[in-house]
Design a protein around this motif. Structure first.
Motif, PDB file in Angstrom:
ATOM      1  N   ASP A 116       0.721  -1.134  -0.085  1.00  0.00           N
ATOM      2  CA  ASP A 116      -0.393  -0.539   0.364  1.00  0.00           C
ATOM      3  C   ASP A 116       0.912   1.343   0.173  1.00  0.00           C
ATOM      4  OD1 ASP A 116       0.928  -0.074   2.585  1.00  0.00           O
ATOM      5  OD2 ASP A 116      -0.845   0.192   3.536  1.00  0.00           O
ATOM      6  N   ASN A 117       2.395   1.080   0.181  1.00  0.00           N
ATOM      7  CA  ASN A 117       2.628   2.587  -0.208  1.00  0.00           C
ATOM      8  C   ASN A 117       4.739   2.047  -1.392  1.00  0.00           C
ATOM      9  OD1 ASN A 117       5.425   2.118   1.758  1.00  0.00           O
ATOM     10  ND2 ASN A 117       3.708   1.136   3.006  1.00  0.00           N
ATOM     11  N   LEU A 118       4.979   3.194  -1.503  1.00  0.00           N
ATOM     12  CA  LEU A 118       5.897   3.272  -2.552  1.00  0.00           C
ATOM     13  C   LEU A 118       7.351   2.527  -2.131  1.00  0.00           C
ATOM     14  CD1 LEU A 118       7.050   3.234  -5.502  1.00  0.00           C
ATOM     15  CD2 LEU A 118       7.290   5.843  -4.240  1.00  0.00           C
ATOM     16  N   GLU A 119       7.416   2.399  -0.838  1.00  0.00           N
ATOM     17  CA  GLU A 119       8.315   2.050   0.032  1.00  0.00           C
ATOM     18  C   GLU A 119       8.008   0.874   0.002  1.00  0.00           C
ATOM     19  OE1 GLU A 119      12.073   1.310   0.388  1.00  0.00           O
ATOM     20  OE2 GLU A 119      11.300   2.970   0.494  1.00  0.00           O
ATOM     21  N   ASP A 120       7.654   0.006   0.909  1.00  0.00           N
ATOM     22  CA  ASP A 120       6.973  -0.730   0.638  1.00  0.00           C
ATOM     23  C   ASP A 120       7.134  -2.045  -0.888  1.00  0.00           C
ATOM     24  OD1 ASP A 120       7.041  -0.749   3.387  1.00  0.00           O
ATOM     25  OD2 ASP A 120       5.112  -1.345   3.774  1.00  0.00           O
ATOM     26  N   GLY A 121       6.543  -1.521  -1.734  1.00  0.00           N
ATOM     27  CA  GLY A 121       6.653  -1.990  -3.257  1.00  0.00           C
ATOM     28  C   GLY A 121       8.394  -1.999  -3.682  1.00  0.00           C
ATOM     29  N   LYS A 122       8.850  -1.386  -3.124  1.00  0.00           N
ATOM     30  CA  LYS A 122      10.096  -1.468  -3.965  1.00  0.00           C
ATOM     31  C   LYS A 122      10.513  -2.482  -3.121  1.00  0.00           C
ATOM     32  CE  LYS A 122      14.090   1.060  -4.189  1.00  0.00           C
ATOM     33  NZ  LYS A 122      15.343   2.357  -3.826  1.00  0.00           N
ATOM     34  N   GLN A 123      10.152  -2.290  -2.247  1.00  0.00           N
ATOM     35  CA  GLN A 123      11.253  -3.974  -1.274  1.00  0.00           C
ATOM     36  C   GLN A 123      10.930  -4.740  -1.719  1.00  0.00           C
ATOM     37  OE1 GLN A 123      14.068  -3.283   0.737  1.00  0.00           O
ATOM     38  NE2 GLN A 123      14.278  -0.618  -0.581  1.00  0.00           N
ATOM     39  N   PHE A 124       9.779  -5.192  -1.450  1.00  0.00           N
ATOM     40  CA  PHE A 124       8.643  -6.444  -2.041  1.00  0.00           C
ATOM     41  C   PHE A 124       9.938  -6.486  -3.193  1.00  0.00           C
ATOM     42  CE2 PHE A 124       6.083  -8.625  -5.500  1.00  0.00           C
ATOM     43  CZ  PHE A 124       5.786  -9.179  -4.660  1.00  0.00           C
ATOM     44  N   PHE A 125       9.802  -6.441  -4.630  1.00  0.00           N
ATOM     45  CA  PHE A 125      10.237  -6.284  -5.733  1.00  0.00           C
ATOM     46  C   PHE A 125      11.878  -6.512  -5.813  1.00  0.00           C
ATOM     47  CE2 PHE A 125       5.949  -4.757  -6.619  1.00  0.00           C
ATOM     48  CZ  PHE A 125       5.375  -5.631  -7.705  1.00  0.00           C
ATOM     49  N   MET A 126      12.211  -5.645  -4.090  1.00  0.00           N
ATOM     50  CA  MET A 126      13.987  -6.141  -4.691  1.00  0.00           C
ATOM     51  C   MET A 126      14.395  -7.633  -3.749  1.00  0.00           C
ATOM     52  SD  MET A 126      16.006  -3.380  -5.056  1.00  0.00           S
ATOM     53  CE  MET A 126      17.401  -4.142  -4.426  1.00  0.00           C
ATOM     54  N   GLY A 127      13.315  -8.491  -3.147  1.00  0.00           N
ATOM     55  CA  GLY A 127      13.083  -9.941  -3.551  1.00  0.00           C
ATOM     56  C   GLY A 127      14.372 -10.352  -4.324  1.00  0.00           C
ATOM     57  N   PHE A 128      13.653 -10.504  -5.565  1.00  0.00           N
ATOM     58  CA  PHE A 128      14.489 -10.958  -5.921  1.00  0.00           C
ATOM     59  C   PHE A 128      15.686 -10.746  -7.117  1.00  0.00           C
ATOM     60  CE2 PHE A 128      10.179 -14.140  -6.960  1.00  0.00           C
ATOM     61  CZ  PHE A 128      10.921 -14.673  -7.252  1.00  0.00           C
ATOM     62  N   ALA A 129      15.274  -9.424  -6.897  1.00  0.00           N
ATOM     63  CA  ALA A 129      16.601  -7.986  -7.608  1.00  0.00           C
ATOM     64  C   ALA A 129      17.754  -9.307  -6.638  1.00  0.00           C
ATOM     65  CB  ALA A 129      15.995  -6.937  -7.179  1.00  0.00           C
ATOM     66  N   ASN A 130      17.494  -9.380  -5.460  1.00  0.00           N
ATOM     67  CA  ASN A 130      18.719  -9.416  -4.322  1.00  0.00           C
ATOM     68  C   ASN A 130      18.807 -10.504  -5.049  1.00  0.00           C
ATOM     69  OD1 ASN A 130      19.087  -7.000  -3.133  1.00  0.00           O
ATOM     70  ND2 ASN A 130      17.453  -7.735  -1.346  1.00  0.00           N
ATOM     71  N   VAL A 131      18.498 -11.643  -4.755  1.00  0.00           N
ATOM     72  CA  VAL A 131      18.311 -13.452  -5.514  1.00  0.00           C
ATOM     73  C   VAL A 131      19.599 -13.004  -6.823  1.00  0.00           C
ATOM     74  CG1 VAL A 131      17.643 -15.851  -5.866  1.00  0.00           C
ATOM     75  CG2 VAL A 131      16.810 -13.755  -3.754  1.00  0.00           C
ATOM     76  N   ILE A 132      18.685 -13.203  -7.636  1.00  0.00           N
ATOM     77  CA  ILE A 132      18.848 -12.475  -9.540  1.00  0.00           C
ATOM     78  C   ILE A 132      21.100 -12.187  -9.015  1.00  0.00           C
ATOM     79  CG2 ILE A 132      18.953 -11.585 -11.157  1.00  0.00           C
ATOM     80  CD1 ILE A 132      16.407 -11.328 -11.361  1.00  0.00           C
ATOM     81  N   ASN A 133      21.295 -10.631  -8.505  1.00  0.00           N
ATOM     82  CA  ASN A 133      22.269 -10.294  -7.612  1.00  0.00           C
ATOM     83  C   ASN A 133      23.059 -11.667  -7.033  1.00  0.00           C
ATOM     84  OD1 ASN A 133      22.615  -8.073  -9.523  1.00  0.00           O
ATOM     85  ND2 ASN A 133      21.724  -6.747  -8.311  1.00  0.00           N
ATOM     86  N   ALA A 134      23.154 -11.935  -6.250  1.00  0.00           N
ATOM     87  CA  ALA A 134      23.470 -12.818  -6.112  1.00  0.00           C
ATOM     88  C   ALA A 134      24.015 -14.258  -6.170  1.00  0.00           C
ATOM     89  CB  ALA A 134      22.849 -13.170  -4.388  1.00  0.00           C
ATOM     90  N   MET A 135      23.396 -14.392  -7.025  1.00  0.00           N
ATOM     91  CA  MET A 135      23.400 -15.488  -8.285  1.00  0.00           C
ATOM     92  C   MET A 135      24.810 -14.761  -9.098  1.00  0.00           C
ATOM     93  SD  MET A 135      19.840 -17.147  -8.765  1.00  0.00           S
ATOM     94  CE  MET A 135      20.302 -18.805 -10.023  1.00  0.00           C
TER      95      MET A 135
END
Length: 251
Positions: free
Chosen positions: A74-93
Motif C-alpha cells: 500500500d505504499n511505494l517503499e514497501d512496493g520497491k522492497q517487495f520487488f527487491m527480493g528477486f533483484a537481490n537473489v538474481i544479483n547474488a546468483m
C-alpha cells in the motif's frame, strides 16, 4: 512454514539448495532473503565447488513472488522492497563464484522464470513450461528482464511478455536458450543433474570462478539497474488499474 522452507545440503563439494512453499513454491520476502544469504555464503565456502538449485515436490518449480504479499502493498517503499527480493537473489546468483545448476521439474511463472534464467546451466523436465503473466495484472517483469533477456534474447522475451496469459513449453524454452536440456521424466533429468554436478565438482575452482566472471560480463551495473526496475514495479503495483486487476485475479 507460512514463509516456506529452505535447506542447504553439502556433499562431496556439491551444495544442493532446496526451497519449498505450499503455494506452488512461491516466494514470500523472508524466503527470498534467505535464498540471497545462502548464495552469498556458498560463494565464499571453500568446501563448495558447484551449486544445484531445486524446489520440493514434483509439480511447480516456482510460481514467483508471494501473491498475498503483492496484494497487500500500500505504499511505494514497501512496493520497491517487495520487488527487491528477486533483484537481490538474481544479483547474488550473478556474483556467486560457483556455477549454479538449475533443476526445473515443473512450471515456472514470473520470478520462477527469472530464477531459471539466473542459473548458469539449466536442466528441465517436459513439464517445465514457462509464463510471464505480470503484464496481465498491470505490472511487468521489469526486475527479471535483464536475466531472462540475457538468456533468450529480445524477440523471445517480447513474445513471452506480451502473450502474458499463454504458457510456452519446455522445448520452446530450450530452443530459446533458457534450458540446456529437457527430459521426458524427472528421474531421467535427476540422473543427468547428478552426473553433471559431479563432473563440474572436479574442475578447478579458480578456473570456474574466472569463467563465471566472463559468462556474466557487462552485468556490473545490475545492482543499480535491478533496483531501478524494482522502483518501477513498486510504483505500478499501487495504481488503481493494477489493484483492480489483482482483486479480480484473487477472486
Amino acid at each position: 512454514m507460512s514463509n516456506g522452507s529452505l535447506y542447504t545440503n553439502i556433499q562431496n563439494g556439491i551444495a544442493t539448495v532446496e526451497f519449498y512453499h505450499e503455494a506452488s513454491n512461491s516466494f514470500p520476502s523472508e524466503l527470498l532473503n534467505r535464498l540471497t544469504k545462502a548464495f552469498n555464503e556458498l560463494s565464499e565456502n571453500e568446501d563448495v565447488r558447484v551449486i544445484v538449485l531445486k524446489s520440493e515436490k514434483e509439480k511447480a518449480f516456482c510460481a514467483g513472488a508471494s501473491f498475498n504479499e503483492l496484494i497487500a502493498i500500500d505504499n511505494l517503499e514497501d512496493g520497491k522492497q517487495f520487488f527487491m527480493g528477486f533483484a537481490n537473489v538474481i544479483n547474488a546468483m550473478r556474483t556467486c563464484s560457483k556455477i549454479i545448476i538449475g533443476r526445473v521439474q515443473g512450471k515456472a511463472v514470473g520470478g520462477g522464470v527469472g530464477l531459471a534464467a539466473a542459473c548458469d546451466y539449466c536442466f528441465a523436465s517436459e513439464a517445465a513450461s514457462i509464463k510471464l503473466s505480470e503484464l496481465s495484472i498491470g505490472i511487468g517483469p521489469f526486475v527479471i528482464e535483464p536475466a531472462v533477456e540475457r538468456k533468450i534474447g529480445v524477440a523471445a522475451f517480447t513474445e513471452l511478455t506480451l502473450d502474458a496469459t499463454s504458457w510456452q513449453t519446455a522445448y520452446w524454452a530450450k530452443d530459446k536458450g533458457l534450458y540446456a536440456k529437457v527430459f521426458e521424466t524427472i528421474s531421467e533429468m535427476d540422473k543427468e543433474v547428478d552426473f553433471f554436478a559431479e563432473k563440474l565438482s572436479n574442475y578447478s575452482l579458480e578456473a570456474i570462478a574466472s569463467l563465471k566472471k566472463v559468462l556474466w560480463k557487462e552485468t556490473e551495473n545490475w545492482d543499480n539497474l535491478l533496483e531501478e526496475r524494482a522502483q518501477i514495479s513498486g510504483k505500478l503495483v499501487l495504481s488503481a488499474e493494477t489493484k483492480k486487476a489483482l482483486q479480480k485475479f484473487k477472486k
